[in-house]
Write an enzyme that holds these catalytic residues in place. Structure first.
Site, mmCIF file in Angstrom:
data_model
loop_
_atom_site.group_PDB
_atom_site.id
_atom_site.type_symbol
_atom_site.label_atom_id
_atom_site.label_comp_id
_atom_site.label_asym_id
_atom_site.label_seq_id
_atom_site.Cartn_x
_atom_site.Cartn_y
_atom_site.Cartn_z
ATOM 1 N N CYS A 1 -34.770 15.759 10.240
ATOM 2 C CA CYS A 1 -33.470 16.539 11.070
ATOM 3 C C CYS A 1 -32.984 17.528 10.387
ATOM 4 O O CYS A 1 -32.681 18.558 10.822
ATOM 5 C CB CYS A 1 -32.411 15.215 11.048
ATOM 6 S SG CYS A 1 -32.769 14.004 12.019
ATOM 7 N N CYS B 1 0.836 -1.260 -0.020
ATOM 8 C CA CYS B 1 0.027 0.042 -0.134
ATOM 9 C C CYS B 1 0.972 1.209 0.029
ATOM 10 O O CYS B 1 1.882 1.379 0.857
ATOM 11 C CB CYS B 1 -0.885 -0.080 1.224
ATOM 12 S SG CYS B 1 -1.760 1.442 1.384
ATOM 13 N N CYS C 1 -36.224 3.733 29.327
ATOM 14 C CA CYS C 1 -36.518 4.703 30.409
ATOM 15 C C CYS C 1 -37.743 5.612 29.961
ATOM 16 O O CYS C 1 -38.209 6.379 30.872
ATOM 17 C CB CYS C 1 -35.465 5.546 30.549
ATOM 18 S SG CYS C 1 -35.178 6.937 29.452
ATOM 19 N N CYS D 1 -54.418 26.252 27.106
ATOM 20 C CA CYS D 1 -55.351 26.586 26.015
ATOM 21 C C CYS D 1 -55.351 27.842 25.632
ATOM 22 O O CYS D 1 -55.069 28.787 26.131
ATOM 23 C CB CYS D 1 -56.673 26.280 26.789
ATOM 24 S SG CYS D 1 -58.149 26.534 25.617
ATOM 25 N N CYS E 1 -29.798 8.807 32.247
ATOM 26 C CA CYS E 1 -30.179 7.197 31.668
ATOM 27 C C CYS E 1 -28.916 6.568 31.053
ATOM 28 O O CYS E 1 -27.975 7.343 30.405
ATOM 29 C CB CYS E 1 -31.288 7.648 30.495
ATOM 30 S SG CYS E 1 -31.590 6.075 29.595
ATOM 31 N N HIS F 1 -39.028 15.243 17.127
ATOM 32 C CA HIS F 1 -39.305 16.279 16.311
ATOM 33 C C HIS F 1 -40.163 16.083 15.249
ATOM 34 O O HIS F 1 -40.233 16.741 14.099
ATOM 35 C CB HIS F 1 -38.169 17.122 16.011
ATOM 36 C CG HIS F 1 -37.037 16.300 15.520
ATOM 37 N ND1 HIS F 1 -37.342 15.769 14.036
ATOM 38 C CD2 HIS F 1 -35.752 15.962 15.458
ATOM 39 C CE1 HIS F 1 -36.111 15.299 13.469
ATOM 40 N NE2 HIS F 1 -35.317 15.424 14.587
HETATM 41 ZN ZN LIG Z 1 -33.436 14.349 14.188
HETATM 42 ZN ZN LIG Z 2 -33.145 6.498 28.253
HETATM 43 ZN ZN LIG Z 3 -2.468 1.378 3.600
#
Ligand SMILES: [Zn+2]
Ligand SMILES: [Zn+2]
Ligand SMILES: [Zn+2]
Ligand SMILES: [Zn+2]
Ligand SMILES: [Zn+2]
Ligand SMILES: [Zn+2]
Length: 397
Positions: free
Chosen positions: A154, A31, A136, A194, A112, A149
């Site tokens: 995204c 390589c 969780c 409301c 978490c 969302h």
């Molecule tokens: Zn997202």
């Molecule tokens: Zn979680």
């Molecule tokens: Zn290499």
């Protein structure tokens, strides 16, 4: 045909002659990047013949993808070679490799410790919002790890949050909980989520968001959620245009921010109510289990408002067309359902027990409207319906 292939070849876009891309072990190969050699060294080369070990090739591609954010026009690592690394090579060298490492995410909820797995590919994120639920209970987007969302992809979420940050001074959303009654000007306080307000003094009913008559909300002709573009004639000139575009942005931003705030108010109200319910339990004759319908309703409100909030960011990027109209109709239906559930929530505690069946029905209805909105939108996104040239917002993706 022959000629066309040659042209493509010259442009660095030629087809691979082998048909399928594959890695090879070639005796005596060394390589050029890492100078490694050995009889078991796995290497790869495209048609140009520039061969490197798979480790170096992967590292090179990984670096390029990180730098340039996408893999569409990466050139062969060979010196002065402009051949574009084709998608077959990318799939072989990068996608599977990244996928293996990328199908696990730590849950972002504080404290978490679980990880969640999901097999969504990065390139599908413009068409899918991969919401996952951790053990969780926390729901988040696997693509960007922000809170759920849906229905907004995204990329649009990122653009929207950036825009809000850039425009934070222009759009200083007033989080004040008081406004004046549009009829008698007396001060009205908003103490729940409301948006259906009733003036205590003159009994005038209006919408907190647009200050319009409440009785017209939910009718087919009134649109609190849809932004009505002014006719082109009065939007001439640079200044008028920039004012019009600011107005349009504020329409969506204010509704986005309002749902966020309303969700908080709904929650505060629920916590207060829960306290009162507990102390009133013996008096009302309801057991702890029997008052759980309020908890269920409160959770539905939170979730629906979160979705509504993001529908406004999403709608900001939509072009005017048939699909957008349907989207806005769904948005309006969900919004009206949520406001009426939210309104029941503000009733005095002694009345809540009697409203139990109504609240349960309305909760189920809200959840149903939310699912309809999300599945309709997800379907259109997935099919690329919105992207067929009539959806400038998403063309930016
Ligand atoms: Zn997202
Ligand atoms: Zn979680
Ligand atoms: Zn290499
Ligand atoms: Zn090359
Ligand atoms: Zn009034
Ligand atoms: Zn309104």
């Amino acid at each position: 045909m022959e000629h066309e292939d040659e042209t493509l070849e010259e442009a660095g876009l030629g087809r691979s002659s082998q048909g399928t891309a594959r890695t090879e072990v070639i005796p005596g190969f060394m390589c050029d990047i890492c100078c490694d050699e050995g009889d078991d060294l796995v290497s790869y080369a495209m048609r140009c013949g520039h061969r490197f070990c798979v480790g170096c090739y992967r590292q090179y591609l990984g670096q390029k993808i990180k730098e340039e954010g996408e893999a569409a026009r990466i050139e062969c690592p060979g010196e002065n070679c402009h051949r574009i690394v084709d998608s077959k090579s990318l799939d072989l060298l990068v996608t599977e490799d990244l996928q293996e490492r990328d199908n696990l995410r730590w849950c972002p909820a504080p404290e978490c410790e679980y990880a969640v797995d999901c097999s969504v590919k990065a390139r599908d994120l413009r068409r899918i919002v991969p919401t996952v639920r951790c053990r969780c209970g926390h729901e988040f987007c696997f693509g960007c790890t922000l809170n759920d969302h849906q229905p907004t992809p995204c990329t649009l979420v990122k653009m929207w949050l950036q825009k809000c940050e850039d425009d934070s001074e222009t759009a200083n959303w007033i989080s004040a909980n008081t406004k004046e009654c549009p009829k008698c000007q007396s001060t009205i306080e908003k103490n729940g989520g409301c948006n259906h307000m009733t003036c205590r003094k003159c009994k005038h009913e209006f919408c907190w968001m647009c200050m319009g008559l409440w009785s017209e909300h939910g009718t087919s002709w009134y649109n609190c959620n849809r932004y009505e573009e002014k006719s082109g004639s009065d939007a001439r000139g640079a200044q008028a245009k920039s004012r019009a575009s600011l107005e349009r942005y504020l329409h969506y931003y204010n509704r986005y921010a309002n749902h966020e705030q309303s969700a908080k108010l709904d929650k505060d109200l629920y916590l207060k109510t829960e306290k009162k319910m507990t102390s009133l339990q013996s008096a009302s004759g309801l057991s702890w289990i029997e008052v759980q319908f309020l908890d269920t309703a409160s959770q539905a409100l939170q979730q629906c408002r979160q979705t509504l909030k993001w529908t406004y960011a999403f709608a900001f990027y939509l072009a005017r067309n048939n699909l957008t109209e349907i989207f806005e109709d769904n948005q309006k239906d969900l919004e009206m359902a949520v406001e009426s559930l939210s309104e029941m929530f503000e009733k005095p505690v002694p009345e809540l027990a009697e409203l139990k069946v109504d609240i349960l029905d309305k909760t189920a209805y809200c959840n149903k409207r939310r699912v309809i909105l999300l599945s309709d939108t997800a379907e259109n996104l997935k099919n690329g319906e919105w992207m067929n040239g009539v959806f400038p917002g998403l063309l930016l993706l």
